[in-house]
Enzyme design. Sequence first.
Site, short mmCIF file in Angstrom:
data_model
loop_
_atom_site.label_atom_id
_atom_site.label_comp_id
_atom_site.label_asym_id
_atom_site.label_seq_id
_atom_site.Cartn_x
_atom_site.Cartn_y
_atom_site.Cartn_z
N SER A 194 -4.63 62.53 26.10
CA SER A 194 -5.41 61.35 26.41
C SER A 194 -6.88 61.73 26.57
O SER A 194 -7.47 62.28 25.64
CB SER A 194 -4.84 60.66 27.66
OG SER A 194 -5.36 59.35 27.79
N GLU A 318 1.90 53.62 21.84
CA GLU A 318 0.84 53.97 22.78
C GLU A 318 0.52 52.83 23.76
O GLU A 318 0.29 53.05 24.94
CB GLU A 318 -0.44 54.36 22.03
CG GLU A 318 -0.36 55.66 21.26
CD GLU A 318 -0.51 56.88 22.16
OE1 GLU A 318 -0.75 56.72 23.37
OE2 GLU A 318 -0.41 58.01 21.63
N HIS A 410 2.48 56.08 25.65
CA HIS A 410 1.41 57.02 25.98
C HIS A 410 1.85 58.00 27.07
O HIS A 410 2.43 57.61 28.08
CB HIS A 410 0.20 56.22 26.47
CG HIS A 410 -1.03 57.01 26.67
ND1 HIS A 410 -1.77 57.51 25.63
CD2 HIS A 410 -1.68 57.40 27.81
CE1 HIS A 410 -2.82 58.15 26.10
NE2 HIS A 410 -2.80 58.11 27.42
#
Length: 503
Positions: A194, A318, A410
């Site tokens: 990330s 995601e 995610h």
Amino acid sequence: MVASTDVSTADGVVRGHRGRRVIRWRSIPYAAAPVGALRLRAPQPVEPWTGVRPATEFAYAAMQHRTGAQIGARRYQPTSEDALTLNVTAPVSAGSSPLPVMVFIHGGGYLFGTSALSLYSGAQLAVGGDVIVVSMNYRLGAFGYADFGEFGTEDRPFDSNLGLRDQIAALEWVRTNIAAFGGDPGNVTVFGESAGAHAVLSLLATPSAAGLFHQAIAQSAPADWALSAEDARLIARRCVNALGATPDNASQMLSEAEAIDIHRVFGRAMRNSLRERPGFFAAAPVVDGTLLPQAPIDAIADGNAHRVPLIIGTCNNEGTLFAKFADYSLPTTSDRLRAAVGESAAEARVRAAYPGYPDSMAAIRAGGDFVFWRPSVAVMAGHSKYAPTYAYRYDFAPRALRLAGIGATHATDLMPVFGIADSPFGRALTAAGGRRGLVSVTRQFQDNWLRFAHTGAPLPSWPAYTEDRRSTLIIDAPSRVEHDPQRAKRLAWEGIRIPKLVH
């Protein structure tokens, strides 16, 4: 291999803790505390110490909301501006040759997170792969990613890109000291997820980071985050105004204000900018023309990034994590996505590429792809022209995550990378099914990540990415290789970039 828990660094002796399988050193300072006259300044050298410094407990997390530094059930790491530390994990049993080094940069939107999270311990990688694992804290939010340079004075200047400068300082510490822990400073892999993955790409684009790492891994990178100088000035001005400062006293106010007050005004500026311009993210490195000459995605496309082997990929879903838990932060509704992309032929292409759009699930998938997958594909294409590049997509999700409606979302690819299958959390996550699959994808991730750290290439079954074939490893149980996956969506996103505040 280091045999003792006492290790001599360039700054003094640190004492770690020997476990059954690994030796850990925690919260070793890699730069001076950025407080007082050093607040909002580039990291400075550590003041050497005498005697033995205990390095068996975690100290502080970087300044953030306390929930971002949660490290257990109702357990929160204390936060402070004095948090420029790193951790080293080394296997107890190893040969005499220096080991490859894997340096992890945590995510959290450049706003929260800590290297003390148990997930990031790196023990399984260290033991299973004969590597040294390093993790770091770096300045977050206003203290790491606001550029107050306009308000500096000759006597009290302020520097830009402090979080990125911290990451460079940590890598310089690794180059200087890691041999004493049994590591090879000539074989360093930097990896992150990330915002940590974006940090990896930023390091690729930072000239002064040359030679500090030799391989790079970017997991779910919001790859075209970067502030223009104009946007950075606007955010800084909003923060200064919210503090009640004027141009005449802003330097003094920024120097003397309580850290929590600076943290809070930046948070408000961040949230307001997201409402004003969905998709714009205020906590990101600024293209300052000195430390960071170009936005990372542009430096990579132009061949101006460090030409080291790169693994880069995203998760298949995601956006679903954000839609459930942080909906405001991504353009995961049709209205916000239109505001981010603009009403144009490009937006019409995107709508057509997502069946069912603007239904909520199609919009959530499009929003996640906009922030993470779209720019990562651009990095794959750009970097592959100059250096070996390996692309992946993570599709595996235990039954519990599918039932929860988030799937392979995610950050779920962190679980196999660090190996949580046998942990209490891993067993609970797979109680409804999927344990065998999680074990399988864990083996795939770790075998590839570790081989990459040792040799600069993953397993031979993973072909390199090229613009003509766009070979991508789909990590699942079982895995497969696809060429140009989701081609229609890739073409729909071409030419679209993350928005700016100042036009």
